[in-house]
Design a protein around this motif. Structure first.
Motif, mmCIF file in Angstrom:
data_model
loop_
_atom_site.group_PDB
_atom_site.id
_atom_site.type_symbol
_atom_site.label_atom_id
_atom_site.label_comp_id
_atom_site.label_asym_id
_atom_site.label_seq_id
_atom_site.Cartn_x
_atom_site.Cartn_y
_atom_site.Cartn_z
ATOM 1 N N VAL A 151 18.038 6.555 -15.076
ATOM 2 C CA VAL A 151 16.644 6.835 -14.726
ATOM 3 C C VAL A 151 15.703 6.128 -15.684
ATOM 4 O O VAL A 151 16.106 5.642 -16.747
ATOM 5 C CB VAL A 151 16.363 8.360 -14.759
ATOM 6 C CG1 VAL A 151 17.153 9.075 -13.673
ATOM 7 C CG2 VAL A 151 16.686 8.951 -16.130
ATOM 8 N N GLY A 152 14.425 6.109 -15.300
ATOM 9 C CA GLY A 152 13.412 5.479 -16.118
ATOM 10 C C GLY A 152 13.039 6.309 -17.330
ATOM 11 O O GLY A 152 13.418 7.480 -17.468
ATOM 12 N N GLY A 237 17.411 3.876 -18.444
ATOM 13 C CA GLY A 237 17.486 2.443 -18.184
ATOM 14 C C GLY A 237 16.420 1.657 -18.934
ATOM 15 O O GLY A 237 15.863 2.123 -19.933
ATOM 16 N N ARG A 238 16.137 0.481 -18.453
ATOM 17 C CA ARG A 238 15.105 -0.350 -19.072
ATOM 18 C C ARG A 238 13.755 0.349 -18.967
ATOM 19 O O ARG A 238 13.537 1.205 -18.122
ATOM 20 C CB ARG A 238 15.062 -1.738 -18.431
ATOM 21 C CG ARG A 238 14.306 -1.816 -17.097
ATOM 22 C CD ARG A 238 15.040 -1.100 -15.976
ATOM 23 N NE ARG A 238 14.247 -1.087 -14.751
ATOM 24 C CZ ARG A 238 13.315 -0.187 -14.452
ATOM 25 N NH1 ARG A 238 13.039 0.766 -15.310
ATOM 26 N NH2 ARG A 238 12.652 -0.251 -13.319
ATOM 27 N N SER A 239 12.825 -0.015 -19.810
ATOM 28 C CA SER A 239 11.499 0.599 -19.821
ATOM 29 C C SER A 239 10.572 -0.142 -18.855
ATOM 30 O O SER A 239 10.356 -1.345 -18.988
ATOM 31 C CB SER A 239 10.895 0.561 -21.227
ATOM 32 O OG SER A 239 9.551 0.983 -21.209
ATOM 33 N N GLU A 254 4.647 -3.586 -16.620
ATOM 34 C CA GLU A 254 5.243 -4.001 -17.889
ATOM 35 C C GLU A 254 6.706 -3.596 -17.941
ATOM 36 O O GLU A 254 7.056 -2.447 -17.625
ATOM 37 C CB GLU A 254 4.488 -3.397 -19.076
ATOM 38 C CG GLU A 254 3.085 -3.962 -19.247
ATOM 39 C CD GLU A 254 2.446 -3.537 -20.550
ATOM 40 O OE1 GLU A 254 2.996 -2.627 -21.224
ATOM 41 O OE2 GLU A 254 1.396 -4.097 -20.910
ATOM 42 N N ARG A 255 7.543 -4.509 -18.335
ATOM 43 C CA ARG A 255 8.982 -4.276 -18.473
ATOM 44 C C ARG A 255 9.358 -4.515 -19.928
ATOM 45 O O ARG A 255 9.168 -5.620 -20.443
ATOM 46 C CB ARG A 255 9.759 -5.214 -17.551
ATOM 47 C CG ARG A 255 11.274 -5.178 -17.693
ATOM 48 C CD ARG A 255 11.883 -3.981 -17.005
ATOM 49 N NE ARG A 255 11.610 -3.910 -15.594
ATOM 50 C CZ ARG A 255 12.291 -4.567 -14.628
ATOM 51 N NH1 ARG A 255 13.280 -5.389 -14.961
ATOM 52 N NH2 ARG A 255 11.990 -4.394 -13.363
ATOM 53 N N ASP A 256 9.844 -3.472 -20.584
ATOM 54 C CA ASP A 256 10.239 -3.557 -21.995
ATOM 55 C C ASP A 256 9.119 -4.136 -22.857
ATOM 56 O O ASP A 256 9.342 -4.959 -23.755
ATOM 57 C CB ASP A 256 11.512 -4.398 -22.143
ATOM 58 C CG ASP A 256 12.704 -3.754 -21.444
ATOM 59 O OD1 ASP A 256 12.790 -2.514 -21.470
ATOM 60 O OD2 ASP A 256 13.519 -4.492 -20.857
ATOM 61 N N GLY A 257 7.886 -3.681 -22.555
ATOM 62 C CA GLY A 257 6.735 -4.051 -23.367
ATOM 63 C C GLY A 257 6.087 -5.372 -23.014
ATOM 64 O O GLY A 257 5.070 -5.740 -23.609
#
Length: 395
Positions: A151-152, A237-239, A254-257
């Motif tokens: 999950v997120g 999972g990934r952010s 935004e993905r992983d900042g």
């Protein structure tokens, strides 16, 4: 004649006297210590072990009934286990008292073995059995996310109980949440039938979360007992955090900042403004029906084939594909409170904004909405407890 010299009577008598003297024989020289030491060694232990409830007891309460004590001695060993050999953890206090670390399971037979020593080191043991009560009324909890899911970073662990809980402290003690890497996770009650667990900030990507529900035998309310023992594991999972700006009519993903994409959107029009705040994706639907009557808008709309719909609140806020919005995307707000992304009827175009965002998203991802001039979404309207301060969450 055999050539041997006969032994005189005087010598034979002297020999017998010597043997008698060496053998101890209880003569005048014996002070009685041998018998005294043996009697002392065989003296029973003064330590007395007491187990409550009594041996063979039935319908024993799952909390507060089990206690093991020692009088005139110290407890040195306590073993309590169910009929399958599963041990019950507990602590010896002051050497004279043992209590379990947690409640017992319902409808379960337990065996007790306890040993104490008196001041002289002599041991006394007690063995007994008892059976806990069988509840007439029970409750269970339905939980999110499911075991084994990914999950997120915004997804809390949320449990909804089938009965209102009036003993919340006992229920919380029966739930443990451990993470790798370690992070403090705290619970918060919404009403008396829902509890969510989360850290102070969004989960770190890759965190492994293990939740143990030891609810069997917990008295959640008078006469109503839990009946679940479950272990639930899920992975973060990934952010991905997306910010919707109702003023500019744009969403930044935004993905992983790092900025992944900017997408034109439309939000709630005047009088139907979209909630502000942090919202967590709780459901993904490739296509769904949206009827204004289900959210209190009468017959203003009834769209049977809304594509790429992602739920953000229980009350009906979605971020979804919109094939009827014309030129609203990126230009003005035209929805009844949802966040709309450009789409085609049938949702067949995988390159269009709504389809791309749907495919890039997972349950637990965060959508932040700002500049709508509406109030902040309620923390219990979906999985949106991130809108509470940490101080309020942990009260």
């Amino acid at each position: 004649m055999n050539g041997r010299r006969p032994i005189s009577a005087a010598l034979l008598g002297a020999a017998l006297l010597l043997v008698t003297a060496c053998g101890g024989g209880g003569g005048a020289g014996d002070d009685g210590k041998g018998k005294s030491d043996k009697a002392e060694a065989n003296k029973p232990s003064q330590a007395v072990v007491t187990v409550a409830p009594k041996d063979g007891a039935d319908a024993v309460a799952t909390s507060g009934a089990l206690k093991i004590t020692a009088d005139k001695g110290k407890l040195t060993e306590v073993k309590v286990a169910d009929s399958k050999g599963n041990p019950v953890e507990g602590d010896i206090t002051g050497g004279t008292s043992w209590t379990p670390a947690h409640h017992l399971a319902a409808s379960t037979k337990y065996k007790v073995h306890a040993v104490a020593k008196d001041k002289d080191g002599r041991e006394s043991a007690k063995d007994s059995t008892f059976t806990t009560l069988t509840p007439k009324n029970t409750f269970v909890g339905t939980f999110t996310p499911e075991d084994g899911s990914k999950v997120g970073v915004g997804m809390p662990f949320s449990i909804r109980f089938t009965r209102g809980i009036t003993h919340p402290e006992d229920v919380v003690k029966a739930i443990t949440v451990k993470t790798e890497p370690a992070v403090a996770v705290e619970p918060h009650w919404f009403g008396n039938d829902r509890i969510d667990f989360r850290p102070e900030k969004y989960w770190a990507s890759g965190t492994e979360v293990t939740v143990k529900l030891n609810l069997d035998g917990v008295e959640g309310r008078p006469g109503v007992y839990g009946k679940q023992v479950r272990t639930v594991k899920f992975t973060i999972g990934r952010s991905q955090v997306s910010t919707v700006d109702a003023k500019t009519h744009m969403m930044t993903v935004e993905r992983d900042g790092k900025t992944l994409k900017k997408i034109p959107v439309t939000t709630g029009k005047p009088g139907y403004e979209t909630w502000e705040g942090q919202m967590v994706m709780s459901e993904k639907l490739t296509v769904t029906r949206m009827n204004g009557e289900t959210v209190g808008y009468g017959g203003e709309y009834d769209i049977k084939d809304v594509p790429h719909a992602i739920r953000l609140t229980n009350s009906g806020t979605f971020i979804h594909g919109n094939y009827w919005g014309g030129d609203a995307f990126g230009n003005y707000n035209a929805s009844h409170g949802c966040v709309g992304l450009r789409d085609v009827r049938g949702g067949y175009d995988s390159k269009i904004s709504a389809a791309w965002f749907f495919n890039q998203s997972m349950i637990g991802d965060v959508v932040i909405v700002k500049n709508t001039h509406d109030k902040t979404v309620a923390a219990d309207n979906g999985f949106n407890g991130w809108n509470m301060s940490w101080a309020d969450w942990t009260k």
